[in-house]
Design a protein around this motif. Structure first.
Motif, PDB file in Angstrom:
ATOM      1  N   MET A 170       0.846  -1.186   0.000  1.00  0.00           N
ATOM      2  CA  MET A 170       0.000   0.000   0.000  1.00  0.00           C
ATOM      3  C   MET A 170       0.882   1.238   0.000  1.00  0.00           C
ATOM      4  O   MET A 170       1.874   1.305   0.715  1.00  0.00           O
ATOM      5  N   ILE A 171       0.512   2.225  -0.801  1.00  0.00           N
ATOM      6  CA  ILE A 171       1.298   3.445  -0.898  1.00  0.00           C
ATOM      7  C   ILE A 171       0.986   4.326   0.292  1.00  0.00           C
ATOM      8  O   ILE A 171      -0.165   4.579   0.631  1.00  0.00           O
ATOM      9  N   LYS A 172       2.046   4.827   0.904  1.00  0.00           N
ATOM     10  CA  LYS A 172       1.883   5.656   2.089  1.00  0.00           C
ATOM     11  C   LYS A 172       2.717   6.914   1.930  1.00  0.00           C
ATOM     12  O   LYS A 172       3.786   6.909   1.345  1.00  0.00           O
ATOM     13  N   LYS A 221       6.158   3.321 -15.128  1.00  0.00           N
ATOM     14  CA  LYS A 221       5.269   2.491 -14.326  1.00  0.00           C
ATOM     15  C   LYS A 221       5.981   1.378 -13.579  1.00  0.00           C
ATOM     16  O   LYS A 221       5.541   0.980 -12.501  1.00  0.00           O
ATOM     17  N   ASP A 222       7.093   0.882 -14.129  1.00  0.00           N
ATOM     18  CA  ASP A 222       7.652  -0.372 -13.626  1.00  0.00           C
ATOM     19  C   ASP A 222       8.964  -0.196 -12.863  1.00  0.00           C
ATOM     20  O   ASP A 222       9.816  -1.074 -12.885  1.00  0.00           O
ATOM     21  N   PRO A 244      10.771  -0.957  -6.310  1.00  0.00           N
ATOM     22  CA  PRO A 244      10.205  -0.345  -5.105  1.00  0.00           C
ATOM     23  C   PRO A 244      11.068   0.823  -4.651  1.00  0.00           C
ATOM     24  O   PRO A 244      12.307   0.738  -4.679  1.00  0.00           O
ATOM     25  N   ARG A 275       2.854   7.417  -8.651  1.00  0.00           N
ATOM     26  CA  ARG A 275       1.593   6.767  -8.274  1.00  0.00           C
ATOM     27  C   ARG A 275       0.558   6.856  -9.396  1.00  0.00           C
ATOM     28  O   ARG A 275      -0.165   5.899  -9.661  1.00  0.00           O
ATOM     29  N   GLY A 284       0.963   4.269 -11.923  1.00  0.00           N
ATOM     30  CA  GLY A 284       0.545   2.928 -11.533  1.00  0.00           C
ATOM     31  C   GLY A 284       1.518   2.163 -10.667  1.00  0.00           C
ATOM     32  O   GLY A 284       1.315   0.975 -10.413  1.00  0.00           O
ATOM     33  N   ASN A 285       2.588   2.819 -10.188  1.00  0.00           N
ATOM     34  CA  ASN A 285       3.515   2.135  -9.290  1.00  0.00           C
ATOM     35  C   ASN A 285       2.840   1.850  -7.952  1.00  0.00           C
ATOM     36  O   ASN A 285       2.174   2.710  -7.376  1.00  0.00           O
ATOM     37  N   LYS A 286       3.054   0.642  -7.448  1.00  0.00           N
ATOM     38  CA  LYS A 286       2.364   0.203  -6.238  1.00  0.00           C
ATOM     39  C   LYS A 286       3.239   0.273  -4.989  1.00  0.00           C
ATOM     40  O   LYS A 286       2.720   0.199  -3.878  1.00  0.00           O
ATOM     41  N   GLU A 287       4.553   0.386  -5.162  1.00  0.00           N
ATOM     42  CA  GLU A 287       5.443   0.335  -4.004  1.00  0.00           C
ATOM     43  C   GLU A 287       6.296   1.595  -3.923  1.00  0.00           C
ATOM     44  O   GLU A 287       7.514   1.569  -4.079  1.00  0.00           O
ATOM     45  N   THR A 298       6.868   4.977  -1.396  1.00  0.00           N
ATOM     46  CA  THR A 298       6.588   5.571  -0.088  1.00  0.00           C
ATOM     47  C   THR A 298       7.381   6.857   0.061  1.00  0.00           C
ATOM     48  O   THR A 298       8.553   6.918  -0.320  1.00  0.00           O
TER      49      THR A 298
END
Length: 276
Positions: A1-3, A206-207, A210, A237, A240-243, A245
């Motif tokens: 989850m992005i924080k 996008k890729d 992390p 974000r 579409g990047n998911k990791e 922070t």
């Protein structure tokens, strides 16, 4: 989850205590210094002088993860060194020197950073490390180099290495616009934001691996340093990047964020490593 988090000093100091208590303190370590990471046929005197690295690694374990560390100094100064906060934690740390402005000009220092990363990918296994567990980090100018090598794939492609194979990117207070020293070399105003091919933002995709973005308090940091990182965070974000922070360490200025940033590195890589 992005924080996206802002930490106060009391909470952060409590975190330090937990991380310190959990760290490994009984490993034996070796330090090998001034290893050239460039070709043995190189003739450039300045490259021969600057393009060296130190590797600090555990001798009583195998398959360890590695953090490559780029020093700060505005791309104009600074020297390689193993951060004390990363020592004796069961990981290897590779500290890198690179050419500096004005004796060298852009993109020399980015090219050096990429060549040092390629060296680690190709050689860390001979020290006992896992080439699939390589993280890149650094403070200030070192954070900028971290992002350029990790986001602009062309630099590592030269060595047949896919930047996506980096396990994680952890810049501390790095610029995400074109670095002010590059603008200085071109005679451009340092204060005015500029984004070209030498801005990490220009290579957002996008890729990416992390990524943990760390800055000091926006009220105490260098001008717009937090905002630049927040901009990159937002763009990554949206792509579409998911990791991804973003940490803003409240109460710490640009220089002081270096040490607490290292403790966050330890906590973050522990969560992302396949060795855990």
């Amino acid at each position: 989850m992005i924080k996206k988090l802002a930490l106060n000093i009391c909470f952060l100091l409590g975190t330090f205590s937990i991380i310190t208590a959990q760290s490994t303190n009984n490993n034996n370590y070796a330090l090998k210094e001034n290893i050239p990471y460039i070709s043995s046929s190189e003739k450039d005197v300045y490259k021969l002088e600057r393009c060296k690295l130190d590797i600090y690694y555990p001798t009583d374990k195998k398959n360890f993860l590695t953090v490559i560390w780029f020093h700060g100094g505005g791309l104009e100064g600074g020297e390689k060194g193993i951060p004390d906060e990363l020592k004796n934690k069961g990981i290897a740390v590779v500290a890198v020197n690179y050419r500096l402005s004005p004796r060298a000009k852009n993109p020399a220092y980015i090219e050096d950073a990429a060549e040092s990363v390629a060296w680690v990918f190709k050689n860390i296994a001979s020290f006992g490390g896992n080439p699939e567990e390589i993280y890149i980090s650094g403070h200030s100018a070192g954070g900028y180099l971290t992002l350029m090598v990790g986001l602009d794939k062309s630099y590592l492609n030269k060595y047949n290495i896919d930047a996506n194979c980096i396990k994680g990117l952890i810049p501390i207070s790095g610029q995400t616009n074109t670095h002010y020293t590059i603008k200085k070399e071109r005679g451009l105003p340092i204060e005015i934001p500029y984004i070209d091919n030498y801005a990490p933002l220009a290579h957002a995709r996008k890729d990416i691996p992390p990524t943990l973005l760390i800055t000091g308090d926006r009220r105490l940091e260098l001008p717009a340093r937090y905002e630049e990182n927040a901009h990159l965070d937002a763009i990554l974000r949206v792509l579409g990047n998911k990791e991804i922070t973003l940490y803003e360490l409240q109460g710490f200025d640009h220089g002081a964020v270096y040490a607490p940033g290292c403790y966050l590195i330890l906590d973050w890589i522990k969560k992302h490593s396949n060795n855990n």
